[in-house]
Design an enzyme around this catalytic site. Structure first.
Site, PDB file in Angstrom:
ATOM      1  N   ASP A 184      -2.844  10.719  -5.312  1.00  0.00           N
ATOM      2  CA  ASP A 184      -3.926   9.728  -4.897  1.00  0.00           C
ATOM      3  C   ASP A 184      -4.847  10.706  -4.362  1.00  0.00           C
ATOM      4  OD1 ASP A 184      -2.583   7.423  -6.328  1.00  0.00           O
ATOM      5  OD2 ASP A 184      -1.923   6.818  -4.727  1.00  0.00           O
ATOM      6  N   LYS A 223       5.615   2.927  -2.080  1.00  0.00           N
ATOM      7  CA  LYS A 223       5.565   4.057  -1.437  1.00  0.00           C
ATOM      8  C   LYS A 223       5.901   4.660   0.105  1.00  0.00           C
ATOM      9  CE  LYS A 223       1.220   4.355  -4.386  1.00  0.00           C
ATOM     10  NZ  LYS A 223      -0.448   4.368  -4.507  1.00  0.00           N
TER      11      LYS A 223
END
Ligand code: NAP
Length: 544
Positions: free
Chosen positions: A364, A323
């Site tokens: 997220d 990420k």
């Protein structure tokens, strides 16, 4: 035109003929359009049962197969399942060629090296390539080259040599892929083919080349019925290929998405996104894209996929351990980093726009905030205890603090919690939130329920496949009650020990699927411009 979907069947004994024919019938119903009879063990003269009944068994398999057939007989030195040499194979094939009741297979596959090396094998195989009478269709020759060690150094010469042989109708080349970058070279091989070609990567890094055969111009791909029945590493199951990965819909213009991470096999992204593409009629497919850990692997793979337009790469979900790498890659390539990703210091979403521009986002954090709001909790002024200090904790802290929550982080490694707090505390939030409020709970302090409205579990404790599936990460000093909300990010299983504790205390519960579906829905919308349909969520829950 779509590629053939071939189910390989290793025939170990003449006694299994009925079972194999039944299996191929099942495979055809699932979507297979060809069968490869791998008859290596039947050509083994040291196998007495095979010697007496092997040829008869193959005659039956060719006569009664419900699909077009490939006949293949490999020695162990070619990746086959029997210690047989060229003479053994020539003997076996000669006896088969002699049988009037054995129809010719549609294709016969011979390793290029054996074709060049053995005059006798060439002479016998050539009998299959000529019709016995005017009504019979002769076989077509597949010349193949396999390299189990990796990309052959003389790849292009081998292809050229096979293509130059007049009898060769189909060129097949397969090698063990060392990374997803091999997929780009397979695309190039197929783009430059002079004859129908099968080009595949073996092993886990080769699977995308198998799924994308039709997009890349490959003639055929292999897929198994499952239960360990593959004949080469990395073969997907027919069900996964057809039902989950949309193999039948993949064509030359299909957009390719996937989930980049390591490990990645257990991701449920393919079920969700592909069902969504199917439901809205979007020409896309979403694959598992394994990339080894480390910045260099990530950078090299992503650059290769973006530089090869034949792959149709249009975006990705990115997960552990990449990420932060995605954020860096897009920033260094001059792409756009969305504020949520910049705030989290990590991105989970890549969008490749029509002209190749890159966007990195983090879905997220907003998914967590959306889930909290959807449960009827206002983040403004909400006192949140985040458990853990990894990527999910950072997303929860950044998202909820930016939305007005007061966030406290409790972690077994306080230095990691400190680094999250330092990056966020006092920074500007969203809308009316002037400054984010994120602090660390001292490791030796015993938190009580008093100062907490919402608990967010961002550790893997309670996860079925983690180290502590029966554990509960919330200290016993926190006495939950009806005024609390517990958000457990773990989604396999949904009912974790922490969730059970919250339910028995009559606390409000938000399970991990809310976050998973929420972050995926935002990705889906970024790629397709459409809302994630209910059918996708049903597919995830196994009710679609
Ligand atoms: P991560 O970056 O590896 O962070 C995990 C954190 O949990 C670390 O702070 C780690 O502590 C801590 N931890 C691990 N085992 C622990 C234990 N036994 N006791 C206390 N703390 C422990 O992982 P992540 O990406 O943040 O993901 C964490 C979890 O969130 C995942 O396991 C998954 O269940 C969930 N998740 C859910 C979604 C969703 O969509 N629902 C998305 C992402 C993640 P150390 O720093 O000391 O190692």
């Amino acid at each position: 035109m779509t590629a053939l979907l071939c189910v390989p069947v290793l025939v170990e004994s003449p006694e299994h003929v009925e079972d194999h024919l039944h299996d191929v019938g099942v495979a055809a119903e699932l979507g297979a359009t060809a069968v490869e009879w791998r008859v290596d063990p039947l050509a083994d003269p040291s196998n007495p049962l095979a010697a007496s009944a092997g040829v008869q068994a193959v005659a039956r398999l060719l006569a009664d197969a419900p699909l077009p057939t490939i006949l293949t007989c490999r020695g162990a030195d070619e990746g086959g399942a029997a210690e047989i040499d060229d003479e053994d194979r020539a003997d076996f094939l000669e006896r088969l060629a002699d049988r009037a009741d054995a129809p010719r297979p549609t294709w016969i596959d011979v390793e290029h090296a054996a074709w060049v090396r053995s005059d006798r094998l060439r002479a016998v195989v050539s009998r299959f390539l000529a019709p016995r009478d005017a009504d019979e269709r002769s076989s077509r020759l597949i010349l193949s080259a396999h390299d189990f060690g990796g990309r052959p150094g003389d790849l292009w010469q081998r292809i050229e040599a096979m293509s130059a042989i007049e009898a060769c109708a189909v060129v097949k080349i397969a090698w063990t892929a060392r990374s997803l970058r091999d997929t780009a070279e397979i695309a190039e091989v197929l783009a430059h083919r002079s004859k129908p070609t099968i080009a595949l990567g073996m092993g886990p890094f080769g699977t995308p080349s198998r799924v994308l055969a039709a997009r890349l111009g490959g003639m055929l791909t292999f897929a198994t019925l499952g239960d360990g029945r593959s004949t080469a590493p990395g073969q997907p199951t027919i069900a996964a290929l057809v039902r989950t990965l949309r193999f039948r819909s993949i064509g030359r213009a299909t957009r390719v998405y996937g989930v980049i991470g390591m490990p990645i096999e257990h991701s449920r992204g393919p079920q969700l996104h592909n069902a969504g593409f199917e439901a809205i009629g979007f020409d896309g497919t979403y694959l598992p894209l394994p990339v080894d850990e480390g910045w260099e692997s990530f950078k090299a793979t992503l650059a290769t996929w973006l530089d090869e337009p034949r792959l149709g790469f249009a975006g990705a979900s990115v997960t552990i351990p990449h990420k932060e790498h995605l954020l860096r890659f897009v920033a260094e390539s001059g792409g756009r980093v969305e504020p949520a990703a910049a705030r989290c210091g990590a991105a989970n979403t890549l969008v490749v726009d029509e002209d190749g521009g890159l966007v990195a986002d983090n879905t997220d954090a907003p998914a967590i905030v959306d889930s909290v709001r959807a449960a009827g909790v206002d983040p403004v002024g909400c006192r949140v205890l985040v458990l853990g200090a990894g990527g999910a904790a950072r997303a929860a802290a950044a998202g909820l603090a930016a939305a007005g929550a007061r966030v406290r982080i409790l972690a077994r490694t306080p230095a990691r919690a400190q680094s999250i707090a330092e990056g966020l505390d006092g920074a500007a939030g969203d809308g009316d939130v002037l400054a984010m409020d994120v602090k660390v709970v001292e490791a030796d302090a015993s938190p009580t329920a008093e100062g907490i409205d919402l608990v967010f579990n961002a550790t893997p404790v309670g996860m079925a496949t983690g180290e502590d599936p029966g554990g509960d990460p919330l200290p016993a000093t926190v006495e939950l009650g009806a005024r609390h909300t517990v958000f457990d990010s773990v989604y396999a299983p949904l009912e974790t020990p922490l969730v059970a504790r919250a339910r028995s205390a009559r606390a409000r519960v938000i399970t991990g699927d809310a976050m998973f579906i929420g972050q995926a829905a935002r990705q889906f919308e970024a790629w397709t411009g459409r809302a994630l349909p209910d059918a996708a969520i049903a597919a995830l829950h196994g009710t679609g």
